[in-house]
Motif scaffolding. Structure first.
Motif, PDB file in Angstrom:
ATOM      1  N   ALA A   1       0.828  -1.206   0.000  1.00 28.94           N
ATOM      2  CA  ALA A   1       0.000   0.000   0.000  1.00 28.94           C
ATOM      3  C   ALA A   1       0.863   1.258   0.000  1.00 28.94           C
ATOM      4  CB  ALA A   1      -0.934  -0.009   1.205  1.00 28.94           C
ATOM      5  N   GLU A   2       1.903   1.262   0.817  1.00 31.17           N
ATOM      6  CA  GLU A   2       2.787   2.429   0.907  1.00 31.17           C
ATOM      7  C   GLU A   2       3.519   2.694  -0.408  1.00 31.17           C
ATOM      8  OE1 GLU A   2       5.347   1.463   4.128  1.00 31.17           O
ATOM      9  OE2 GLU A   2       3.756   1.568   5.641  1.00 31.17           O
ATOM     10  N   ASN A   3       3.814   1.622  -1.138  1.00 32.52           N
ATOM     11  CA  ASN A   3       4.554   1.761  -2.393  1.00 32.52           C
ATOM     12  C   ASN A   3       3.644   1.760  -3.622  1.00 32.52           C
ATOM     13  OD1 ASN A   3       7.715   1.538  -1.891  1.00 32.52           O
ATOM     14  ND2 ASN A   3       6.695   0.213  -0.402  1.00 32.52           N
ATOM     15  N   ARG A   4       2.351   1.889  -3.381  1.00 35.25           N
ATOM     16  CA  ARG A   4       1.355   1.977  -4.455  1.00 35.25           C
ATOM     17  C   ARG A   4       1.432   0.772  -5.392  1.00 35.25           C
ATOM     18  NH1 ARG A   4       1.475   8.469  -6.049  1.00 35.25           N
ATOM     19  NH2 ARG A   4       1.051   9.228  -3.921  1.00 35.25           N
ATOM     20  N   ILE A   5       1.517  -0.383  -4.778  1.00 34.79           N
ATOM     21  CA  ILE A   5       1.541  -1.644  -5.514  1.00 34.79           C
ATOM     22  C   ILE A   5       0.253  -2.395  -5.208  1.00 34.79           C
ATOM     23  CG2 ILE A   5       2.704  -3.874  -5.734  1.00 34.79           C
ATOM     24  CD1 ILE A   5       5.298  -2.415  -4.948  1.00 34.79           C
ATOM     25  N   TYR A   6      -0.465  -2.790  -6.234  1.00 32.47           N
ATOM     26  CA  TYR A   6      -1.738  -3.477  -6.024  1.00 32.47           C
ATOM     27  C   TYR A   6      -1.487  -4.923  -5.592  1.00 32.47           C
ATOM     28  CZ  TYR A   6      -4.087   0.456  -8.222  1.00 32.47           C
ATOM     29  OH  TYR A   6      -4.568   1.707  -8.511  1.00 32.47           O
ATOM     30  N   ALA A   7      -2.116  -5.280  -4.481  1.00 33.50           N
ATOM     31  CA  ALA A   7      -1.947  -6.635  -3.944  1.00 33.50           C
ATOM     32  C   ALA A   7      -3.282  -7.180  -3.478  1.00 33.50           C
ATOM     33  CB  ALA A   7      -0.959  -6.632  -2.782  1.00 33.50           C
ATOM     34  N   CYS A   8      -3.465  -8.455  -3.705  1.00 36.94           N
ATOM     35  CA  CYS A   8      -4.624  -9.181  -3.199  1.00 36.94           C
ATOM     36  C   CYS A   8      -4.137  -9.988  -1.999  1.00 36.94           C
ATOM     37  CB  CYS A   8      -5.157 -10.096  -4.294  1.00 36.94           C
ATOM     38  SG  CYS A   8      -6.652 -10.980  -3.849  1.00 36.94           S
ATOM     39  N   VAL A   9      -4.802  -9.845  -0.864  1.00 35.31           N
ATOM     40  CA  VAL A   9      -4.366 -10.500   0.362  1.00 35.31           C
ATOM     41  C   VAL A   9      -5.442 -11.474   0.814  1.00 35.31           C
ATOM     42  CG1 VAL A   9      -3.523 -10.195   2.714  1.00 35.31           C
ATOM     43  CG2 VAL A   9      -3.092  -8.421   1.006  1.00 35.31           C
ATOM     44  N   SER A  10      -5.069 -12.743   0.924  1.00 37.99           N
ATOM     45  CA  SER A  10      -6.012 -13.795   1.317  1.00 37.99           C
ATOM     46  C   SER A  10      -5.828 -14.135   2.787  1.00 37.99           C
ATOM     47  CB  SER A  10      -5.780 -15.043   0.465  1.00 37.99           C
ATOM     48  OG  SER A  10      -6.596 -16.117   0.904  1.00 37.99           O
ATOM     49  N   VAL A  11      -6.915 -14.050   3.545  1.00 32.64           N
ATOM     50  CA  VAL A  11      -6.910 -14.425   4.958  1.00 32.64           C
ATOM     51  C   VAL A  11      -8.079 -15.364   5.214  1.00 32.64           C
ATOM     52  CG1 VAL A  11      -5.762 -12.328   5.760  1.00 32.64           C
ATOM     53  CG2 VAL A  11      -8.252 -12.367   5.566  1.00 32.64           C
ATOM     54  N   ALA A  12      -8.001 -16.114   6.313  1.00 39.12           N
ATOM     55  CA  ALA A  12      -8.991 -17.160   6.559  1.00 39.12           C
ATOM     56  C   ALA A  12     -10.198 -16.682   7.359  1.00 39.12           C
ATOM     57  CB  ALA A  12      -8.331 -18.330   7.282  1.00 39.12           C
ATOM     58  N   THR A  13     -10.056 -15.569   8.104  1.00 40.96           N
ATOM     59  CA  THR A  13     -11.116 -15.175   9.032  1.00 40.96           C
ATOM     60  C   THR A  13     -11.457 -13.692   8.929  1.00 40.96           C
ATOM     61  OG1 THR A  13      -9.555 -14.631  10.806  1.00 40.96           O
ATOM     62  CG2 THR A  13     -10.309 -16.929  10.657  1.00 40.96           C
ATOM     63  N   ASP A  14     -12.630 -13.334   9.446  1.00 41.89           N
ATOM     64  CA  ASP A  14     -13.034 -11.930   9.528  1.00 41.89           C
ATOM     65  C   ASP A  14     -12.045 -11.141  10.373  1.00 41.89           C
ATOM     66  OD1 ASP A  14     -15.286 -12.458   8.018  1.00 41.89           O
ATOM     67  OD2 ASP A  14     -16.592 -12.727   9.762  1.00 41.89           O
ATOM     68  N   TYR A  15     -11.571 -11.771  11.438  1.00 41.29           N
ATOM     69  CA  TYR A  15     -10.630 -11.087  12.321  1.00 41.29           C
ATOM     70  C   TYR A  15      -9.345 -10.751  11.566  1.00 41.29           C
ATOM     71  CZ  TYR A  15      -7.406 -10.149  16.118  1.00 41.29           C
ATOM     72  OH  TYR A  15      -6.461  -9.564  16.931  1.00 41.29           O
ATOM     73  N   GLY A  16      -8.825 -11.712  10.800  1.00 39.34           N
ATOM     74  CA  GLY A  16      -7.627 -11.457  10.014  1.00 39.34           C
ATOM     75  C   GLY A  16      -7.834 -10.334   9.022  1.00 39.34           C
TER      76      GLY A  16
ATOM     77  N   GLN B   1      -6.572  -0.525   5.304  1.00 37.02           N
ATOM     78  CA  GLN B   1      -7.658  -0.127   4.412  1.00 37.02           C
ATOM     79  C   GLN B   1      -7.059   0.778   3.337  1.00 37.02           C
ATOM     80  OE1 GLN B   1     -10.846  -1.466   4.847  1.00 37.02           O
ATOM     81  NE2 GLN B   1      -9.644  -2.665   6.328  1.00 37.02           N
ATOM     82  N   SER B   2      -6.915   0.243   2.139  1.00 41.64           N
ATOM     83  CA  SER B   2      -6.251   0.976   1.071  1.00 41.64           C
ATOM     84  C   SER B   2      -6.844   0.570  -0.265  1.00 41.64           C
ATOM     85  CB  SER B   2      -4.742   0.675   1.092  1.00 41.64           C
ATOM     86  OG  SER B   2      -4.112   1.149  -0.083  1.00 41.64           O
ATOM     87  N   SER B   3      -6.878   1.507  -1.192  1.00 40.56           N
ATOM     88  CA  SER B   3      -7.361   1.198  -2.537  1.00 40.56           C
ATOM     89  C   SER B   3      -6.415   0.254  -3.267  1.00 40.56           C
ATOM     90  CB  SER B   3      -7.527   2.496  -3.340  1.00 40.56           C
ATOM     91  OG  SER B   3      -6.295   3.185  -3.436  1.00 40.56           O
ATOM     92  N   TYR B   4      -5.193   0.106  -2.738  1.00 44.23           N
ATOM     93  CA  TYR B   4      -4.221  -0.783  -3.360  1.00 44.23           C
ATOM     94  C   TYR B   4      -4.331  -2.220  -2.838  1.00 44.23           C
ATOM     95  CZ  TYR B   4      -1.967   3.320  -5.318  1.00 44.23           C
ATOM     96  OH  TYR B   4      -1.712   4.462  -6.032  1.00 44.23           O
ATOM     97  N   ILE B   5      -5.147  -2.420  -1.810  1.00 42.66           N
ATOM     98  CA  ILE B   5      -5.252  -3.739  -1.184  1.00 42.66           C
ATOM     99  C   ILE B   5      -6.659  -4.305  -1.381  1.00 42.66           C
ATOM    100  CG2 ILE B   5      -5.074  -5.050   0.955  1.00 42.66           C
ATOM    101  CD1 ILE B   5      -2.411  -3.929  -0.100  1.00 42.66           C
ATOM    102  N   LYS B   6      -6.724  -5.464  -1.999  1.00 45.31           N
ATOM    103  CA  LYS B   6      -7.981  -6.205  -2.142  1.00 45.31           C
ATOM    104  C   LYS B   6      -7.938  -7.381  -1.179  1.00 45.31           C
ATOM    105  CE  LYS B   6     -10.625  -8.982  -5.471  1.00 45.31           C
ATOM    106  NZ  LYS B   6     -10.651  -9.500  -6.863  1.00 45.31           N
ATOM    107  N   ILE B   7      -8.967  -7.521  -0.368  1.00 45.23           N
ATOM    108  CA  ILE B   7      -8.981  -8.555   0.665  1.00 45.23           C
ATOM    109  C   ILE B   7      -9.871  -9.719   0.239  1.00 45.23           C
ATOM    110  CG2 ILE B   7      -9.512  -9.082   3.075  1.00 45.23           C
ATOM    111  CD1 ILE B   7      -9.056  -6.104   3.682  1.00 45.23           C
ATOM    112  N   LEU B   8      -9.317 -10.933   0.306  1.00 42.80           N
ATOM    113  CA  LEU B   8     -10.090 -12.160   0.107  1.00 42.80           C
ATOM    114  C   LEU B   8     -10.250 -12.826   1.466  1.00 42.80           C
ATOM    115  CD1 LEU B   8      -8.463 -13.736  -3.084  1.00 42.80           C
ATOM    116  CD2 LEU B   8     -10.588 -12.434  -2.925  1.00 42.80           C
ATOM    117  N   ASN B   9     -11.477 -13.025   1.887  1.00 47.99           N
ATOM    118  CA  ASN B   9     -11.742 -13.565   3.213  1.00 47.99           C
ATOM    119  C   ASN B   9     -12.361 -14.955   3.097  1.00 47.99           C
ATOM    120  OD1 ASN B   9     -12.328 -14.027   5.870  1.00 47.99           O
ATOM    121  ND2 ASN B   9     -13.628 -12.243   6.160  1.00 47.99           N
ATOM    122  N   GLY B  10     -11.698 -15.956   3.681  1.00 51.58           N
ATOM    123  CA  GLY B  10     -12.216 -17.320   3.651  1.00 51.58           C
ATOM    124  C   GLY B  10     -11.127 -18.304   3.258  1.00 51.58           C
ATOM    125  N   ARG B  11     -11.230 -19.517   3.769  1.00 53.90           N
ATOM    126  CA  ARG B  11     -10.206 -20.525   3.501  1.00 53.90           C
ATOM    127  C   ARG B  11     -10.311 -21.026   2.058  1.00 53.90           C
ATOM    128  NH1 ARG B  11      -7.904 -21.641   8.291  1.00 53.90           N
ATOM    129  NH2 ARG B  11      -9.155 -21.226  10.172  1.00 53.90           N
TER     130      ARG B  11
END
Length: 249
Positions: free
Chosen positions: A21-36, A42-52
């Protein structure tokens, strides 16, 4: 479209998301839980995938969206997750990088796996404070008198309280909290449980291992450590350099 796919849920995964996010690089981040997911920037450069995701779902994702690289920043003990991710990368010919934690000193009684730990604890007496998390709880049920002897420190995520109870643990002996914990917090938890033994994984500095070790030393509790699986990979500084290099190509 994202440039990188990061499998996170760890401190390192969050750090890499923040780095992108700081370097303006688009990344998709996969996590298993809502807590994760809630811990990610919270950034326009970060797309969050939630679920195993199993290997088939990862293959589908990699086939639909061609990433420059996949970064496996899952927990060192999440062996199945790493197997699924690396398999999917091989099947789709996607560059795969494993993030590993830097090696640090371990103390006390050191065991190789959960089976060894359960056998060792079964041979001991006295109260035990487990900081292993909820995934390893079934192994602890093999310890004699575990209902009376074992205290648990776990994350209060959905269903965890019920899960502990279903396995036969004493609900009154559960400490809920989000780590890593300070030395003072570890001391308070050892005092509350009156534990003679503190059980932990080799979680490194990012996982608060030094603070656990020092708290156990100060209170005279035995520290029992389950070593992390042997693995190859790149430390976080090397991963960051790789991201910048691949992005510039």
């Amino acid at each position: 479209m994202s440039d990188f796919l990061i499998f996170g849920g760890t401190t390192e995964g969050r750090q890499l998301a923040g780095f992108c996010a700081e370097n303006r690089i688009y990344a998709c981040v996969s996590v298993a839980t809502d807590y994760g997911a809630s811990l990610l920037p919270q950034s326009s450069y970060i797309k969050i995938l939630n679920g195993r995701l199993d290997s088939d779902k990862i293959i589908k994702l990699l086939s639909e969206e061609r990433f420059l690289a996949v970064i496996d920043a899952t927990h060192p003990y999440a062996v199945l997750a790493t197997e699924n991710i690396s398999l999917a990368c091989r099947e789709t010919e996607t560059p795969y990088y494993r993030l590993k934690r830097e090696s640090e000193a371990v103390f006390g009684t050191v065991l190789s796996n959960m089976e060894e730990l359960a056998a060792y604890l079964d041979s001991t007496e006295g109260c035990i404070l487990s900081t292993l998390g909820s995934k390893e709880l079934p192994f602890l049920t093999a310890v004699h008198d575990f209902y009376e002897r074992i205290w648990l420190r776990v994350l209060e995520a959905d269903g965890v309280r019920e899960y502990c109870r279903s396995l036969g643990f004493d609900e009154k002996k559960i400490i809920f909290g989000k780590g890593p914990f300070s030395e003072e917090e570890n001391i308070l938890h050892l005092q509350k449980s009156r534990a003679d033994i503190l059980v932990t994984k080799e979680s490194g500095a990012l996982g608060g291992y030094p603070q656990k070790a020092e708290a156990a030393r100060k209170l005279g509790a035995e520290l029992v450590t389950v070593k992390r699986p042997e693995e190859t990979g790149m430390v976080i500084g090397e991963i960051k350099k790789m991201i910048l290099i691949r992005k510039k190509k």
